[in-house]
Each structure stands twice: as structure tokens, then as C-alpha cells.
Design a protein around this motif. Structure first.
Motif, short mmCIF file in Angstrom:
data_model
loop_
_atom_site.label_atom_id
_atom_site.label_comp_id
_atom_site.label_asym_id
_atom_site.label_seq_id
_atom_site.Cartn_x
_atom_site.Cartn_y
_atom_site.Cartn_z
N ARG A 1 0.86 -1.19 0.00
CA ARG A 1 0.00 0.00 0.00
C ARG A 1 0.89 1.23 0.00
NH1 ARG A 1 -2.35 -0.82 4.54
NH2 ARG A 1 -4.07 -2.07 3.72
N LYS B 1 -2.64 -7.67 -2.22
CA LYS B 1 -2.71 -6.91 -3.47
C LYS B 1 -1.76 -5.72 -3.43
CE LYS B 1 -7.59 -8.07 -4.27
NZ LYS B 1 -8.96 -7.53 -4.50
N HIS C 1 -1.62 -1.66 -4.03
CA HIS C 1 -2.39 -0.42 -4.17
C HIS C 1 -1.42 0.77 -4.15
CE1 HIS C 1 -6.24 -2.45 -3.48
NE2 HIS C 1 -5.65 -3.09 -2.50
N ARG D 1 -2.14 4.92 -4.37
CA ARG D 1 -3.22 5.90 -4.52
C ARG D 1 -2.73 7.32 -4.28
NH1 ARG D 1 -6.14 1.62 -1.62
NH2 ARG D 1 -7.66 0.68 -3.02
#
Length: 315
Positions: free
Chosen positions: A37, A86, A88, A90
Motif C-alpha cells: 500500500r 494486493k 495499491h 493511490r
């Protein structure tokens, strides 16, 4: 070296066209088969990524090759499996949400508290003229914190500025701030200086680096982390457990997220209550129709919500 590694890092450095950078950076991370992330903002990067040692080295080399991020410091953990499912990346308004976005007031590249290396922090923390200040959220410091630290009742870091008045009684002390990896302290210490605190310091690299370089001495409990491990041990000198089960009060260091996705509260819960309540914080959440299956870990991958479906409210 483990089969995989997890990297924790941040860097305050201006990024032009941050939205495009985030999109391109996501593709780059996926090309290395990394998971994790990353938050990108105009003010810099904040990330935790996980992958093979080779992929992690390639990622660190690429970050350091970019002059904007050349001074980025990575905290590296060897892990048995990737710490995320996963990848990510952003774009957001800040790399850590504080609400302090006026660069004329708070700018970590211009003014922050004096950085203390872990062994310097260790040598200084017990002095009579020192106050140790935890700038993390309540669910984090409920799991673990430095001995004798001042903690704040805040749900998110954005609540920190409203607590400044509560700290006024410490203005004649040396303030030693700390957080997980150091990123929150950059803005917290800057705000304290802006508000008239004259002697402000921050633990360089946060709790994670302190554990690696100072043995985690006098850090009581575990350190909350923002990946599927949820918590890590940092103290190899005088470890202890300070957290208790929310439901029965038994001493436990197990941190989970409520199995009801519309609650998703972070809290400590013992194994027995976890089984009885199926990983929920209450019987209300346990009977919620969207309750997730509890597998004993208390970590859940976020699932996108159906489009045009009315959100079910808690009873």
C-alpha cells in the motif's frame, strides 16, 4: 534473509503531477510483483511494500535513483510470506492525513523536531526534564507503547491538532515524540514547534527502527503495523504485554479487525472470545448480515462494494 521482505518507508519531497506519478508507480510495482500500500501526495511518498528480496532491492534501488527520494530510509523486515495480498498505489491530499496542509505553517522539509537516533532516544527518555509523547491513534498505543509515555485519546492522526492544548502543561519540558516509522512525528513535532513548544525531538525511524537498533528496550507490548501482520514484536530486552481483551479483560496481545465490515474496528481480543464472537467486537456485529468469515487472524482483504446497493446499517 527470509523468503520475502517487507519495506516500510516515507519521504517528504515535492512531486509534480502526483496523480500521474501514482498511476505510473503502481505499474512499476506490479512489474516487480510487489504487493503493498503506497500513498502518493504532492508532498511525497508513504508506503509499505512486500515481495522477494530481489524485488525489494530493485524497488529500493529505483527509489534511491530518483533524486527526489534519494534520502529515503527503508525499514526492512524479513517475513515468511508477503505482508499484503494486493498492490495499491493511490493519490491523496497528504501522505499522512493530518489536516495540516498549509506549507507556510507545517512543512517537514523546513522545520521539524530534532531527530534522535534510537540509542540517543534510549539514553534521553528517562530524564526528569523529558516527556515521551505517543502521537499515534488510541488503538495503536493500547496494544503497545513506551514505558511512562503520554498517550492521547485520538481515533486518527487528524485529531492530533485538537489535542495541543492538553499538552500545554509540558511546554517547559523536552518533548520526545514517537510513532511507528517516523512519518507522523514529522508533522506532529512541526506543529508543536509552531504552537510554542521550544524543545521538541522525534524518534528517527520510529518504533520499528528503535526495535532493530536499541533492542526495543522499555517499549511495552507490541507495535501495530498497517499490513496483514497487524502487529510485530520490537522488544528483545525486557518484553511485556500491556493490552487486554476488549470483551473479557484477559491479558492478550492479539490485535484484530472486527469481522463486521461496516464496523471494522481495530481492537485486542483473546482467542477464546475470538472463537465465541467469531472475530466480532460485539454480539450486534456478530449477527450482522455482512459479517465476514473469521479465520483466526482478524485480517481481511477489502472487497469493493456493489454498485447501487443500499448500505445495510447496524441494528
Amino acid at each position: 534473509m527470509g523468503q520475502y521482505q517487507t519495506l516500510l518507508y516515507y519521504c517528504y519531497s515535492t512531486i509534480a503531477n502526483g496523480e500521474q506519478f501514482a498511476a505510473d508507480h503502481l505499474k512499476f510495482c506490479k512489474s516487480l510483483n510487489l504487493v503493498g500500500r503506497i500513498i502518493v501526495a504532492d508532498e511525497g511518498l508513504n508506503g509499505t511494500v512486500s515481495g522477494t528480496p530481489q524485488a525489494c532491492k530493485a524497488y529500493m534501488d529505483a527509489i534511491h535513483a530518483d533524486e527526489r527520494f534519494a534520502k529515503t530510509e527503508f525499514k526492512i523486515d524479513d517475513v515468511s510470506e508477503p505482508s499484503f495480498v494486493k498492490m495499491h498505489c493511490r493519490y491523496k491530499s497528504e501522505i499522512v492525513h493530518s489536516g495540516l496542509r498549509d506549507p507556510n505553517i507545517i512543512n517537514p522539509n523546513k522545520q521539524t523536531g530534532k531527530h534522535l537516533e534510537p540509542k540517543e532516544f534510549l539514553a534521553m527518555k528517562d530524564r526528569d526534564d523529558v516527556v515521551i509523547l505517543d502521537v499515534r491513534s488510541d488503538y495503536e498505543h493500547s496494544l503497545g507503547r513506551f514505558k511512562n509515555a503520554v498517550t492521547l485519546d485520538i481515533e486518527n492522526f487528524r485529531d492530533f491538532p485538537a489535542k495541543i492544548n492538553e499538552l500545554a502543561k509540558y511546554k517547559d519540558k523536552k518533548i520526545l515524540t514517537y510513532c511507528t516509522g517516523g512519518i507522523k512525528c514529522e508533522k506532529a513535532s512541526a506543529l508543536l514547534l509552531h504552537e510554542g513548544f521550544s524543545d521538541v525531538y522525534q524518534l528517527h525511524g520510529g518504533i520499528i527502527k528503535y526495535g532493530k537498533e536499541a533492542g526495543g528496550e522499555d517499549f511495552e507490548g507490541k507495535c501495530y503495523v498497517f499490513d496483514n501482520r497487524l502487529s510485530v514484536d520490537v522488544n528483545t530486552v525486557n518484553p511485556s504485554v500491556v493490552s487486554t481483551c476488549r470483551n473479557c479483560g484477559t491479558v492478550t496481545d492479539k490485535m484484530i479487525n472486527c469481522a463486521n465490515p461496516e464496523c471494522n474496528e481495530h481492537f485486542t481480543q483473546c482467542a477464546i472470545c475470538g472463537e465465541q464472537l467469531e472475530g466480532c467486537c460485539s454480539t450486534t456485529c456478530q449477527t450482522h448480515p455482512r459479517k465476514r468469515v473469521y479465520d483466526g487472524t482478524g485480517y481481511y482483504v477489502k472487497v469493493p462494494q456493489p454498485v447501487n446497493v443500499k448500505k445495510v446499517q447496524l441494528a
